[in-house]
Enzyme design. Structure first.
Site, PDB file in Angstrom:
ATOM      1  N   ASP A 359       0.862  -1.181   0.000  1.00 14.88           N
ATOM      2  CA  ASP A 359       0.000   0.000   0.000  1.00 14.88           C
ATOM      3  C   ASP A 359       0.899   1.232   0.000  1.00 14.88           C
ATOM      4  O   ASP A 359       2.092   1.144   0.298  1.00 14.88           O
ATOM      5  CB  ASP A 359      -0.900  -0.040   1.232  1.00 14.88           C
ATOM      6  N   LYS A 360       0.362   2.383  -0.341  1.00 13.88           N
ATOM      7  CA  LYS A 360       1.173   3.591  -0.356  1.00 13.88           C
ATOM      8  C   LYS A 360       0.913   4.474   0.854  1.00 13.88           C
ATOM      9  O   LYS A 360       1.802   4.719   1.655  1.00 13.88           O
ATOM     10  CB  LYS A 360       0.929   4.394  -1.644  1.00 13.88           C
ATOM     11  N   PHE A 491     -20.084   9.639   4.329  1.00 16.27           N
ATOM     12  CA  PHE A 491     -19.139   9.086   3.368  1.00 16.27           C
ATOM     13  C   PHE A 491     -19.189   7.561   3.395  1.00 16.27           C
ATOM     14  O   PHE A 491     -19.386   6.951   4.430  1.00 16.27           O
ATOM     15  CB  PHE A 491     -17.730   9.556   3.728  1.00 16.27           C
ATOM     16  N   THR A 620      -2.415   1.077  -4.898  1.00 17.67           N
ATOM     17  CA  THR A 620      -2.878   2.266  -4.192  1.00 17.67           C
ATOM     18  C   THR A 620      -4.237   2.702  -4.704  1.00 17.67           C
ATOM     19  O   THR A 620      -4.587   2.461  -5.867  1.00 17.67           O
ATOM     20  CB  THR A 620      -1.853   3.413  -4.349  1.00 17.67           C
ATOM     21  N   LYS A 711      -7.021  -5.297  -4.853  1.00 17.82           N
ATOM     22  CA  LYS A 711      -5.693  -5.560  -4.302  1.00 17.82           C
ATOM     23  C   LYS A 711      -5.487  -7.057  -4.082  1.00 17.82           C
ATOM     24  O   LYS A 711      -4.448  -7.618  -4.443  1.00 17.82           O
ATOM     25  CB  LYS A 711      -5.513  -4.806  -2.975  1.00 17.82           C
TER      26      LYS A 711
END
EC number: 7.6.2.1
Length: 1109
Positions: A359-360, A491, A620, A711
């Site tokens: 992951d970034k 959200f 990402t 992913k």
């Protein structure tokens, strides 16, 4: 009984009943008991005091090796078959079973103790419908807010009101969805919506509240915690899988040897047995004798089957796991976080990693956001030379920095667009404020992005002060303004935006919205060209928009919202449709740019791993512009996939080593087959092979805009087709699926909480520690395990082959060549500790040289140290050694006399000589395999030999013979044989002949075909000799600085969590109790963990011969 039936999902009729809906009423015990819901009793331990012994033994005997030895024990109870006493099998079997039983019992006890603490904490309430302020059981760094419904919150802590409460709850049946809950509360004819924000999960910890009351909805096995306690997928290493194949092959090989000896017995009985028929009560029956001999040799040759192999492997893995936990150079003092090996079964797999999926945000970056730039009404602000002075704002955060005075000037001048911009940042969020003293504000944000944006609004004069269930209070340029909060459109990962609807003191209704640029642009006319620019500069961009709402439309919308919010079926879909309806026709205010800096040492770490031939893929959620940020990080050349010609793209891949992928593939990038739509997903079955083929041409791949599921799909794709060992590393909940999909999962304990850590196999605090985990601990663990397996099989096969050769000289009578006590103690005492010391302490080179030469890692990726071929060479080596160890003592003892003229040729003396030669030979081989000698290695090796001689002199003494004559028949053999010079000369000759080919081969290999390890060890020896002579080494060659073609950093990803919009209706503040914990070590950090690059030298290799023991 009802609880039991509920747990089993059965009614009295015996049929499974699927619960469609849960119905209960507060303070109505009779009604609630009639449904026979599960109580709060849970059981996660595997054993209890009565079932531990039988269940554990049953599980252990499901292992092939243990079941085989139990079968041997049954064979030994047959006098016609057994040629060995019972203790030769019982002692090793009992020891192995006992050690495994102790380990299993300890693990189960730890699990039971941990679960008891959760169980005790949850007896008051395991699932609540009106609770306030709690923190997540996942130990998130940002507290998660829970709240009661306003109608139930008025009950407060009045026992009288609570006892009269008769609310009726209808909700979903028990399930494992932690992020979703659907239900309704009916009270006094009114229906209220219940969702995940009204629920307190079992195992959570309450913070910042003195009391709470709840209504239990799910208990015991029905709680979401227990519903998620499914079986964890057990990860096995490639060596484990290879060992299973080898053990089956060993069984087949054992049967072949026994069959050969049985046939030999039949032939011998047919040809020679008739001469002894007069001495046998039943005469000679050659076929029957061969049948009995077959099973007798199955018992004698059982040492070829490694019963103690699995226990020894577990001990080695446990020891290497402790090394990771104890490594001070992987300890992060800032957060007091040491490295942790959360599993003990995958250590050697760390030395074989070929692909890393990372992951970034939060993994490669710090996940500490700073507000750097913004675009308002088409004009950009930020990143100027001068630093803004916020002394005019008494409520400003002193830690906040911004570099553009022009933005402060337009704010203070009263520019309406700029003030509306910061007003939106101060209103549209789910941050909880805390004000310990007047003017000292502390924000509790559920994501670093939100905290940075609200803090920015605070410093520019729009200070978020407090909130109540129906209002938000903001200080706007020194004036206190209270807005009525009408709705929060929260959200989630699909919406990728959040909105609030407020009414200003003037009565104006406004919807404020912030979210992903692509999502916001779909709902207005694009007018901000700076978003792409910010993303290309490595900044996380967020679009801001607003909309004025007609009051009449708002009233109608609220009614429809209430209906959708209380629906039991398709509630989320109905709410999304309403949100989509009202969030149209937005007017763009601007965009924000938040910077997330790289962690220390990330470029150097990735460079080291790349030099170790480890492929690095970054998965990402950022947009394509974020790929350029990793050019500096990975220190490779950057190429954008802008060509539409596929052949041209492939040729570029050959020339360059870096490519950025987009999922799904954009229209301008087409890959064969050409019949596919350009909008097709790259992970679809008919396109995944082309994706993988193209990506594998690159040293590094960046997949942008990928979801958590994608992913995991990328990881599975590589696992499926490349047959390589993979590692996934991440820090957040969206990385859990990727971590579980990879062979090895690593969790970063950072700003995103502990979900990734709790799902991982290894964890630490900084990405830079990954190079030490792989290049040092992983490589050492793999090397040690391979050495252990090669040596273990060598000594066991050598031991067994000597019995095989002896069968041709004893008439295939299943007589043992060694003493029975030596057979029993060979693996348990004489050779156990030396090989364990080798497997726990050996190093080919130290950690410093491991960093200097990352190429040392590549043999593990190629399985050079242990494979089927290496196993065959080990068996051949054992065959040669066994021939020497049998025939040299046999020839030396044949027709030999003592110094006094008496014969020494007897079975007992030959057995003593053969077993002594065997032990000395395998001990010398162990010494040759040891590269790193410690005091423990010396003690165990020489100590084992000393114990052997002490045991034989004791067991072969007169006292032991007189005490147990049948068990110790070798009376006086040791003292009569070992005082003869020819016996010692025979030991010397066999040892030299066993070792000579190994020494010669290794000498020629180092001279003609040196491996990387040989070269580095040679350099290490030269370095050490120069240091001892106080000579100065030549200066290290100057390292060429990697070309940096851009200063751009990461792209946009909306770092936010779902489901907290409705939680902002509480006026109480979150409080975080400061914790101070002394550092474990005085050392601040490791020199190897600093940002200075690790220097390495390229070592060329010649073609190597096959690996031989």
């Amino acid at each position: 009984m009802g609880s039991l039936l509920s747990q089993l999902g059965l009614e009295c009729g015996g049929k499974a009943v699927k619960e469609e809906e849960r119905h209960l009423r507060a303070n109505d015990r009779e009604l609630n008991l009639s449904y026979k819901y599960a109580d709060n009793a849970i059981k996660t331990s595997k054993y209890n005091i009565f079932t531990f012994l039988p269940l554990n033994l049953f599980e252990q005997f499901q292992r092939l090796a243990n079941a085989y030895f139990l079968f041997l024990l049954c064979l030994q109870s047959i006098p016609e078959v057994s040629s060995l006493p019972w203790y030769t099998t019982v002692v090793p079997l009992v020891l192995v079973l006992s050690m495994t039983m102790a380990k299993d019992g300890s693990d189960d006890m730890v699990s039971s103790t941990s679960n008891y603490s959760i169980k005790t904490a949850c007896r008051r309430c395991s699932h609540s419908v009106f609770l306030i302020l709690l923190s997540s059981s996942s130990r998130e760094t940002n507290l998660k807010v829970k709240q009661a419904l306003t109608v139930t919150g008025m009950l407060e802590d009045s026992v009288e009101k609570l006892s009269n409460f008769n609310g009726e709850v209808r909700c979903e049946p028990p399930n494992n969805r932690l992020d979703k809950f659907t239900g309704t509360l009916t009270l006094k004819g009114e229906t209220y919506s219940l969702d995940n924000e009204r629920i307190l999960l079992r195992g959570c910890t309450l913070r910042n509240t003195q009391w709470c009351f709840g209504l239990v909805v799910f208990g015991g096995p029905d709680t979401k915690l227990m519903q998620n306690c499914g079986r964890t997928t057990f990860k096995r290493t490639s060596i484990d899988r290879l060992m299973n194949v080898l053990v089956l092959s060993i069984f087949g090989f054992l049967m072949i040897m026994c069959l050969i000896l049985a046939i030999g017995n039949g032939i011998w009985e047919y040809q020679e047995g008739s001469k002894f028929a007069a001495f046998l009560p039943k005469g000679v029956n050659a076929p029957f004798s061969a049948f009995l001999t077959f099973w007798s040799y199955v018992i004698i040759l059982n040492t070829v089957v490694p019963i103690s192999l699995y226990v020894s492997v577990e001990i080695i893995r446990l020891g290497n796991s402790f090394y990771i936990n104890w490594d001070r150079k992987m300890y992060y003092p800032k957060n007091d976080t040491p490295a942790e090996a959360r599993t003990t079964t995958l250590n050697e797999e760390l030395g074989q990693i070929k692909y890393i999926f990372s992951d970034k945000t939060g993994t490669l970056t710090q996940n500490i956001m700073t507000f750097n730039k913004c675009s308002i009404n088409g004009k950009s602000y930020g990143e100027k030379t001068e630093k803004v002075d916020f002394s005019w704002n008494n409520l400003a955060d002193p830690k906040f920095c911004f570099h553009d005075n022009s933005l402060v000037e337009v704010v203070r001048e009263g520019n309406p667009e700029v003030q509306a911009f910061f007003r939106l940042l101060a209103l549209c969020h789910t941050v909880m404020p805390e004000e310990k003293k007047e003017g000292e504000l502390y924000y509790q944000a559920q994501s670093p992005d939100e905290g940075a944006l609200v803090t920015a609004a605070r410093n520019f004069g729009f200070v978020f002060r407090s909130r109540t269930p129906e209002s938000i209070t903001v200080v706007e340029m020194g004036e206190l303004v209270t807005y009525e909060l009408l709705a929060v459109l929260d959200f989630n990962n699909v919406r990728k935006r959040m909105s609030v609807i407020v009414r200003s003191p003037e009565g104006k209704l406004t919807l404020y919205c912030k979210g992903a640029d692509t999502i916001i642009f779909e709902r207005l006319n694009p007018s901000c060209s700076n978003l792409t620019e910010f993303a290309g500069e490595g900044l996380r961009t967020l679009a801001l928009a607003y909309k004025d709402i007609d009051p009449e439309y708002m009233e109608d919308w609220k009614l429809r919202h209430h209906v959708a919010n209380t629906a039991m079926d398709e509630r989320e879909e109905k709410l999304d449709a309403l949100y989509e309806e009202i969030e149209k026709g937005l007017l763009l205010l601007g965009s924000t740019a938040v910077e997330d800096k790289l962690q220390d040492g990330v470029p150097q770490t990735i460079e080291q791993l790349s030099k170790a031939d480890i492929k690095i893929w970054v998965l990402t959620g950022d947009k394509q512009g974020g790929s350029s940020s990793l050019e500096y990080t990975i220190r490779l050349y950057h190429i954008r996939p802008t060509c539409s010609n596929t052949s041209r793209i492939v040729s570029i891949f050959h020339e360059q080593s870096f490519i950025t992928f987009l999922l799904p593939i954009p229209p301008h990038l087409t890959l064969p087959p050409t019949s596919l739509s350009p909008q097709a997903f790259a992970l679809e079955k008919d396109m995944e092979i082309e994706l993988l083929r193209t990506a594998c041409m690159c040293q590094t791949v960046i997949c942008c805009r990928v979801t958590p599921l994608q992913k995991a799909q990328v990881v599975e794709l590589v696992k499926k087709y490349k047959q390589a060992v993979t590692l996934a590393i991440g820090d957040g909940a969206n990385d859990v699926s990727m971590i579980k999909a990879a062979h090895i999962g690593v969790g970063i304990s950072g700003q995103e909480g502990m979900q990734a850590v709790l799902s991982s196999d290894y964890s630490f605090a900084q990405f830079r520690y990954l190079q030490r985990l792989l290049l040092v601990h992983g490589r050492w663990s793999y090397l040690r395990m391979c050495k252990f397996l090669r040596y273990f099989f060598y000594k066991n096969f050598t031991f067994t082959f000597v019995h095989f050769w002896y069968g041709f000289f004893c008439g295939f009578s299943a007589q043992t060549v060694f003493d029975e006590w030596f057979i029993t103690l060979f693996n348990l005492v004489y050779t156990a500790l030396p090989v364990l010391s080798l497997s726990l302490f050996d190093q080919d080179v130290n950690d410093w040289w491991s960093f200097q030469y990352p190429q040392l890692y590549t043999p593990g990726q190629l399985n050079q140290y242990f494979s089927k071929r290496a196993f065959v060479y080990t068996v051949l080596h054992s065959g040669y050694s066994s021939l020497v160890l049998f025939f040299i003592p046999w020839a030396a003892m044949y027709d030999t006399v003592r110094d006094d003229g008496k014969e020494i040729v007897d079975y007992q003396s030959f057995a003593l000589l053969a077993q002594t030669c065997l032990l000395i030979a395998v001990s010398i081989q162990l010494g040759l395999d040891t590269h790193y000698w410690t005091a423990m290695n010396q003690f165990f090796l020489w100590g084992s030999l000393s114990v052997y001689f002490a045991v034989i002199f004791t067991m072969y003494s007169n006292g032991m013979f007189l005490t147990l004559t049948s068990s110790f028949p070798f009376i006086g053999t040791a003292r009569n044989s070992l005082n003869q010079p020819n016996v010692w000369l025979t030991m010397l000759l066999t040892s030299v002949l066993c070792v000579l080919p190994v020494v010669a081969y290794r000498f020629l290999r180092i001279l003609l075909w040196p491996t990387i390890n040989d070269k580095v060890r040679g350099r290490g020896s030269t370095h050490l000799s120069l240091v001892r002579q106080d000579k100065v080494l030549p200066p290290t060659p100057r390292r060429v600085q990697a070309r940096r073609t851009s200063t751009r950093r990461s792209g946009y990803a909306f770092s936010h969590a779902q489901g907290y919009g409705d939680l902002v209706t509480s006026g109480k503040f979150l409080r975080r109790t400061p914790k101070s914990r002394p550092a474990l070590f005085s050392q601040t950090d490791s020199p190897l963990a600093q940002t200075q690059p690790q220097f390495y030298r390229t070592i060329s290799e010649r073609e190597e011969p096959p690996l031989s023991p």
